[in-house]
Design a protein around this motif. Structure first.
Motif, short mmCIF file in Angstrom:
data_model
loop_
_atom_site.label_atom_id
_atom_site.label_comp_id
_atom_site.label_asym_id
_atom_site.label_seq_id
_atom_site.Cartn_x
_atom_site.Cartn_y
_atom_site.Cartn_z
N LYS A 107 -55.26 15.44 45.83
CA LYS A 107 -55.87 15.76 47.12
C LYS A 107 -56.59 14.58 47.74
O LYS A 107 -57.16 14.70 48.82
CB LYS A 107 -56.84 16.92 46.96
N ASN A 108 -56.60 13.44 47.04
CA ASN A 108 -57.34 12.26 47.53
C ASN A 108 -58.78 12.62 47.87
O ASN A 108 -59.31 12.22 48.92
CB ASN A 108 -56.65 11.65 48.75
N THR A 109 -59.42 13.36 46.98
CA THR A 109 -60.77 13.84 47.26
C THR A 109 -61.69 13.57 46.07
O THR A 109 -61.31 13.77 44.92
CB THR A 109 -60.76 15.34 47.56
N ASP A 127 -59.91 14.35 42.53
CA ASP A 127 -58.60 15.00 42.49
C ASP A 127 -57.63 14.04 43.17
O ASP A 127 -57.61 13.94 44.41
CB ASP A 127 -58.67 16.34 43.23
N SER A 182 -58.65 8.52 52.76
CA SER A 182 -57.32 8.22 53.27
C SER A 182 -57.20 6.75 53.60
O SER A 182 -58.20 6.04 53.75
CB SER A 182 -57.03 9.05 54.52
N ALA A 203 -63.28 13.26 51.42
CA ALA A 203 -61.84 13.15 51.65
C ALA A 203 -61.50 11.71 52.01
O ALA A 203 -62.09 11.14 52.93
CB ALA A 203 -61.42 14.08 52.79
N SER A 206 -68.04 16.91 48.87
CA SER A 206 -66.66 16.44 48.84
C SER A 206 -66.53 15.21 49.71
O SER A 206 -67.26 15.05 50.69
CB SER A 206 -65.71 17.52 49.36
#
Length: 123
Positions: free
Chosen positions: A75-77, A72, A25, A23, A21
């Motif tokens: 979820k910004n993932t 996604d 931002s 993440a 994964s």
């Protein structure tokens, strides 16, 4: 400030699976392209799987049929599902992002990189 954080690496036996994964931002996630790259010991970093802004994937020949990239937006993932792993898949896996609608295997295309996560596949 753009930030990418990978997770999900580990040690598995050949034939096993892992899901990485990333993440993300700090930027408008929907309008960028992203990719997974890896670097094996003593080798150059190489592209593994890419996904452009509309979700179209691209894979390196060595992982076609075994790896799947997805994202996604809620979820910004970013994800990388890896199956049928073999020892040649061992390396540090990096997530990267480009402020572009297109994705390429060119490392220089990507402005932002995560810190990497280690994947080790034993025979």
């Amino acid at each position: 400030q753009v930030k990418l954080v990978e997770s999900g690496g580990g040690s598995v036996q050949a034939g096993g699976s892992l899901r990485l994964s990333c993440a993300a931002s700090g930027y408008p996630y929907r309008v960028i392209s992203m990719g997974w790259f890896r670097q094996a010991p003593g080798k150059e970093r190489e592209g593994v799987a890419l996904i452009d802004h509309d979700g179209t994937p691209t894979y390196a020949d060595s992982v076609k049929g075994r790896f799947s990239i997805s994202k996604d937006n809620a979820k910004n993932t970013l994800y990388l599902q890896m199956s049928f792993l073999n020892p040649e898949d061992t390396g540090i896996y990096y997530c990267a992002a480009a402020m572009s609608t297109l994705a390429t295997m060119n490392l220089g295309w990507y402005q932002h990189w995560g810190q990497g996560t280690q994947v080790t596949v034993s025979s």
